[in-house]
Motif scaffolding. Structure first.
Motif, PDB file in Angstrom:
ATOM      1  N   GLU A  91     -14.196  11.064   1.471  1.00 25.65           N
ATOM      2  CA  GLU A  91     -14.247  11.368   2.892  1.00 25.65           C
ATOM      3  C   GLU A  91     -13.975  12.831   3.215  1.00 25.65           C
ATOM      4  N   ARG A  92     -13.112  13.512   2.445  1.00 25.96           N
ATOM      5  CA  ARG A  92     -12.732  14.852   2.830  1.00 25.96           C
ATOM      6  C   ARG A  92     -12.292  15.644   1.611  1.00 25.96           C
ATOM      7  N   GLN A  93     -12.192  16.955   1.790  1.00 26.44           N
ATOM      8  CA  GLN A  93     -11.638  17.808   0.762  1.00 26.44           C
ATOM      9  C   GLN A  93     -10.176  18.075   1.080  1.00 26.44           C
ATOM     10  N   PRO A  94      -9.366  18.398   0.054  1.00 20.33           N
ATOM     11  CA  PRO A  94      -7.977  18.729   0.341  1.00 20.33           C
ATOM     12  C   PRO A  94      -7.904  19.953   1.240  1.00 20.33           C
ATOM     13  N   SER A  95      -6.877  20.010   2.074  1.00 21.19           N
ATOM     14  CA  SER A  95      -6.739  21.122   3.004  1.00 21.19           C
ATOM     15  C   SER A  95      -6.221  22.376   2.317  1.00 21.19           C
ATOM     16  N   GLN A  96      -5.669  22.248   1.101  1.00 24.06           N
ATOM     17  CA  GLN A  96      -5.109  23.404   0.419  1.00 24.06           C
ATOM     18  C   GLN A  96      -5.366  23.276  -1.076  1.00 24.06           C
ATOM     19  N   LYS A  97      -5.811  24.372  -1.687  1.00 27.41           N
ATOM     20  CA  LYS A  97      -6.001  24.386  -3.130  1.00 27.41           C
ATOM     21  C   LYS A  97      -4.825  25.097  -3.774  1.00 27.41           C
ATOM     22  N   PHE A  98      -4.369  24.569  -4.898  1.00 26.58           N
ATOM     23  CA  PHE A  98      -3.278  25.242  -5.581  1.00 26.58           C
ATOM     24  C   PHE A  98      -3.330  24.882  -7.052  1.00 26.58           C
ATOM     25  N   THR A 128       2.131  19.068   0.553  1.00 23.49           N
ATOM     26  CA  THR A 128       2.515  17.744   1.034  1.00 23.49           C
ATOM     27  C   THR A 128       2.327  16.719  -0.076  1.00 23.49           C
ATOM     28  N   MET A 129       2.860  15.557   0.127  1.00 29.51           N
ATOM     29  CA  MET A 129       2.701  14.471  -0.838  1.00 29.51           C
ATOM     30  C   MET A 129       1.228  14.127  -0.997  1.00 29.51           C
ATOM     31  N   ASN A 130       0.491  14.122   0.130  1.00 26.67           N
ATOM     32  CA  ASN A 130      -0.944  13.847   0.061  1.00 26.67           C
ATOM     33  C   ASN A 130      -1.670  14.883  -0.784  1.00 26.67           C
ATOM     34  N   GLU A 131      -1.291  16.162  -0.598  1.00 22.15           N
ATOM     35  CA  GLU A 131      -1.949  17.231  -1.352  1.00 22.15           C
ATOM     36  C   GLU A 131      -1.640  17.138  -2.841  1.00 22.15           C
ATOM     37  N   LEU A 132      -0.441  16.681  -3.181  1.00 22.08           N
ATOM     38  CA  LEU A 132      -0.128  16.448  -4.591  1.00 22.08           C
ATOM     39  C   LEU A 132      -1.065  15.401  -5.189  1.00 22.08           C
TER      40      LEU A 132
END
Length: 362
Positions: free
Chosen positions: A18-25, A46-50
């Motif tokens: 559905e979407r791409q992560p809001s932050q790359k790391f 965030t936990m979601n980004e992890l």
């Protein structure tokens, strides 16, 4: 200690249909955290980004015993540490099972800095006989930390493929020149610099070190020096005998990536190798994961590559999961999928969807 930098994330934009992560790391190793501390603002996720990231699998070199990073191998003088180092190096260079554990084959460099080549020749012949092994390398002289050792190790890695283990026997031989007095901070800094090198080159460094003379209730409290050595390392092995003349010893193991263990070993004086007689702590292996088992049914030797969206995979395997939950579950379990099934999982974004890719690595 080194200029080269390698990514520790093998796909930096894994996400959902559905979407791409809001932050790359990228994954930050402990050895690199001092650089992050210089930033003005906290770098948070965030936990979601992890869950939206796929991190490099923690691949064991010796199953459940030795991983990439820096480990101390500690024991009293003449307890048999050098025989253990030669044995570990031999098994990794050949890929042969050690102490009932699977071993991942790789190139080994053994800095036997308290030996000479004549002694090494006699020791190895007694242990392993005449065998052609071209990826087990030895050196008896090296530079020190901060005085050219990094250049020597980099050159060796550049000249030899698939380096997975560097043994430094002993740590004292490569300590920085002019630092006879050691504090917690200095000990921590020395091991951290070596850990940074190991992390950047995706290999293991095994540091041979001595125990102090005083006894302690905890084996790891007998490590000579300050707690900075163990604090910066990924783990440690302590080899102990009740009496120096004993054939039997206990190898205590503790680390970030493996369970605490005690291996009871007996020294075979005829072959000069350590043989496993008992494990005080049962070697734990995680039970099979039903989800990963299903993935393995579609990625086989006959069909080594599978590609498709999360929605297609859900339908194919009859899973009761939402696409974004499936993708995050795969991200979290990517290491187990690789280590247990040799299946590399990746995720890429196309113009209209996110594609999941599974590749069987032989």
């Amino acid at each position: 200690m080194i200029e080269k930098q390698k990514m520790t994330v093998y796909n930096s934009s894994a996400g959902t249909d559905e979407r791409q992560p809001s932050q790359k790391f990228v994954n930050i190793s402990i050895a690199d955290k001092e650089n992050v501390c210089n930033q003005k603002f906290l770098k948070t996720v965030t936990m979601n980004e992890l869950y939206d990231e796929i991190y490099t699998p923690k691949v064991p070199i010796i199953d459940g015993l030795l991983y990439r990073g820096v480990y101390l191998f500690v024991g009293a003088p003449k307890v048999g540490k050098s025989f253990a180092m030669a044995q570990i190096g031999y098994h990794i260079s050949t890929g042969k099972t050690l102490w009932n554990r699977d071993v991942k084959k790789g190139t080994v460099l053994y800095l036997a800095l308290e030996d000479d080549f004549s002694r090494l020749q006699g020791r190895l012949y007694k242990m392993f006989g005449i065998e052609e092994i071209n990826n087990f390398h030895f050196a008896t002289v090296s530079k020190c930390i901060g005085d050219g050792l990094d250049y020597q190790l980099n050159k060796f890695i550049d000249d030899n493929g698939n380096v997975s283990l560097i043994i430094i026997d002993t740590l004292q031989k490569v300590r920085e020149i002019g630092n006879e007095k050691f504090s917690y901070a200095k000990d921590y800094e020395i091991v951290t610099s070596l850990k940074k090198f190991a992390d950047e080159n995706n290999l293991c460094i095994l540091l041979v070190h001595h125990t102090r003379k005083q006894d302690a209730d905890d084996s790891f409290d007998t490590i000579s020096g300050t707690n900075g050595l163990l604090g910066a390392a990924d783990g440690a092995f302590v080899l102990e005998k009740k009496k120096r003349t004993d054939n039997k010893a206990v190898l205590s193991v503790s680390g970030r990536d493996q369970q605490d263990q005690k291996l009871h070993l007996e020294f075979n004086r005829e072959r000069c190798i350590w043989e496993l007689t008992e494990e005080e702590t049962d070697f734990f292996k995680e039970p099979k994961d039903e989800f990963l088992e299903k993935i393995s049914t579609i990625v086989t030797e006959k069909s080594p590559i599978w590609q498709g969206t999360a929605t297609i995979l859900i339908d194919k395997l009859s899973l009761d999961l939402k696409p974004n939950v499936l993708s995050r579950k795969l991200n979290v379990l990517a290491s187990r999928l690789f280590n247990e099934y040799n299946i590399l999982y990746e995720s890429t974004r196309t113009s209209d969807s996110r594609k999941l890719i599974f590749n069987l690595i032989k």
